[in-house]
Design a protein around this motif. Structure first.
Motif, PDB file in Angstrom:
ATOM      1  N   GLN A   9       0.843  -1.188   0.000  1.00  0.00           N
ATOM      2  CA  GLN A   9       0.000   0.000   0.000  1.00  0.00           C
ATOM      3  C   GLN A   9       0.882   1.243   0.000  1.00  0.00           C
ATOM      4  O   GLN A   9       2.038   1.202   0.386  1.00  0.00           O
ATOM      5  N   LEU A  10       0.307   2.357  -0.435  1.00  0.00           N
ATOM      6  CA  LEU A  10       1.056   3.610  -0.463  1.00  0.00           C
ATOM      7  C   LEU A  10       1.400   4.062   0.947  1.00  0.00           C
ATOM      8  O   LEU A  10       0.572   4.009   1.844  1.00  0.00           O
ATOM      9  N   GLN A  11       2.636   4.514   1.124  1.00  0.00           N
ATOM     10  CA  GLN A  11       3.051   5.072   2.407  1.00  0.00           C
ATOM     11  C   GLN A  11       2.416   6.445   2.561  1.00  0.00           C
ATOM     12  O   GLN A  11       2.372   7.217   1.609  1.00  0.00           O
ATOM     13  N   PRO A  12       1.912   6.770   3.740  1.00  0.00           N
ATOM     14  CA  PRO A  12       1.226   8.050   3.920  1.00  0.00           C
ATOM     15  C   PRO A  12       2.157   9.253   3.862  1.00  0.00           C
ATOM     16  O   PRO A  12       3.359   9.141   4.073  1.00  0.00           O
ATOM     17  N   TRP A  13       1.559  10.402   3.574  1.00  0.00           N
ATOM     18  CA  TRP A  13       2.232  11.701   3.575  1.00  0.00           C
ATOM     19  C   TRP A  13       1.461  12.605   4.515  1.00  0.00           C
ATOM     20  O   TRP A  13       0.237  12.487   4.647  1.00  0.00           O
ATOM     21  N   LEU A  14       2.178  13.522   5.130  1.00  0.00           N
ATOM     22  CA  LEU A  14       1.567  14.522   5.995  1.00  0.00           C
ATOM     23  C   LEU A  14       1.471  15.825   5.204  1.00  0.00           C
ATOM     24  O   LEU A  14       2.411  16.187   4.502  1.00  0.00           O
ATOM     25  N   GLY A  15       0.340  16.510   5.293  1.00  0.00           N
ATOM     26  CA  GLY A  15       0.158  17.813   4.656  1.00  0.00           C
ATOM     27  C   GLY A  15      -0.013  18.880   5.713  1.00  0.00           C
ATOM     28  O   GLY A  15      -0.680  18.635   6.726  1.00  0.00           O
ATOM     29  N   LEU A  16       0.589  20.051   5.505  1.00  0.00           N
ATOM     30  CA  LEU A  16       0.525  21.136   6.483  1.00  0.00           C
ATOM     31  C   LEU A  16       0.056  22.440   5.858  1.00  0.00           C
ATOM     32  O   LEU A  16       0.510  22.814   4.780  1.00  0.00           O
ATOM     33  N   ASP A  17      -0.820  23.127   6.569  1.00  0.00           N
ATOM     34  CA  ASP A  17      -1.197  24.496   6.252  1.00  0.00           C
ATOM     35  C   ASP A  17      -0.726  25.328   7.440  1.00  0.00           C
ATOM     36  O   ASP A  17      -1.353  25.317   8.503  1.00  0.00           O
ATOM     37  N   ILE A  18       0.405  26.005   7.282  1.00  0.00           N
ATOM     38  CA  ILE A  18       1.037  26.713   8.390  1.00  0.00           C
ATOM     39  C   ILE A  18       0.544  28.144   8.450  1.00  0.00           C
ATOM     40  O   ILE A  18       0.736  28.918   7.515  1.00  0.00           O
ATOM     41  N   GLY A  19      -0.097  28.467   9.564  1.00  0.00           N
ATOM     42  CA  GLY A  19      -0.556  29.831   9.800  1.00  0.00           C
ATOM     43  C   GLY A  19       0.198  30.441  10.963  1.00  0.00           C
ATOM     44  O   GLY A  19       1.066  29.789  11.558  1.00  0.00           O
ATOM     45  N   THR A  20      -0.142  31.661  11.304  1.00  0.00           N
ATOM     46  CA  THR A  20       0.556  32.319  12.411  1.00  0.00           C
ATOM     47  C   THR A  20       0.064  31.829  13.774  1.00  0.00           C
ATOM     48  O   THR A  20       0.824  31.831  14.739  1.00  0.00           O
ATOM     49  N   ARG A  21      -1.181  31.368  13.847  1.00  0.00           N
ATOM     50  CA  ARG A  21      -1.739  30.880  15.114  1.00  0.00           C
ATOM     51  C   ARG A  21      -1.920  29.377  15.176  1.00  0.00           C
ATOM     52  O   ARG A  21      -1.907  28.791  16.262  1.00  0.00           O
ATOM     53  N   ARG A  22      -2.132  28.750  14.011  1.00  0.00           N
ATOM     54  CA  ARG A  22      -2.403  27.311  13.976  1.00  0.00           C
ATOM     55  C   ARG A  22      -1.715  26.669  12.778  1.00  0.00           C
ATOM     56  O   ARG A  22      -1.416  27.342  11.788  1.00  0.00           O
TER      57      ARG A  22
END
Length: 174
Positions: A9-22
């Protein structure tokens, strides 16, 4: 480009939406579909980066895709510079950790790759999608991070689709 596989199976990837507070966090499943995971309340950059690396280890991720916040024109913004600095520091921490564990028996920590991906309009797309189903992003329970992790999922899915040559998400009006 070949996919990294775990047990067929495909190995997972992490996705990030980087904001100033969260920081919105998403995770891909074995089928290559991004799903919202959680929202990290920002504290200190190093602590936030360590939290992200713990998540990559916990989920056995091949890497991390970070939203690159550009202006619509493609120019850099103040937030672009902040995110680039965060990514540079994250890569340095990954290198430090790899160096610290390279001589340990059974280290088993393959290098984690980090990619920047254009995130223009991802938050606007999330707002439009929420409004389309009757949920208003101004509502308090939506402001507390739902938008951030949904935007992270859109960013990650866009990268996964581009990498595989398929389209999972269709643009509005399609």
């Amino acid at each position: 480009m070949s996919e990294v596989q775990l047990s067929g199976q495909l190995q997972p990837w992490l996705g990030l939406d980087i904001g100033t507070r969260r920081i919105g966090v998403a995770l891909s499943n074995p089928l290559g579909i991004a799903q919202p995971l959680l929202t990290i309340e920002r504290t200190q950059p190093r602590r936030d980066q360590r939290s992200i690396l713990r998540l990559t280890r916990r989920h056995g991720c091949a890497g991390i895709v970070v939203g690159n916040p550009l202006h619509l024109s493609g120019d850099h913004s103040r937030q672009t510079e902040r995110v680039h600095r965060f990514v540079h520091e994250l890569k340095a921490l990954i290198a430090e950790m790899a160096e610290a564990t390279e001589n340990l028996p059974d280290a088993g920590h393959p290098s984690i790759t980090v990619h920047l991906w254009d995130e223009r309009l991802s938050t606007a797309e999330v707002h439009a999608a929420l409004e389309a189903i009757g949920r208003h992003p101004a509502d308090r329970h939506i402001r507390t991070g739902i938008v951030d992790k949904l935007a992270a999922a859109l960013i990650l899915q866009g990268w996964l689709d581009a990498r595989s040559g398929s389209v999972t998400l269709l643009p509005p009006g399609s």
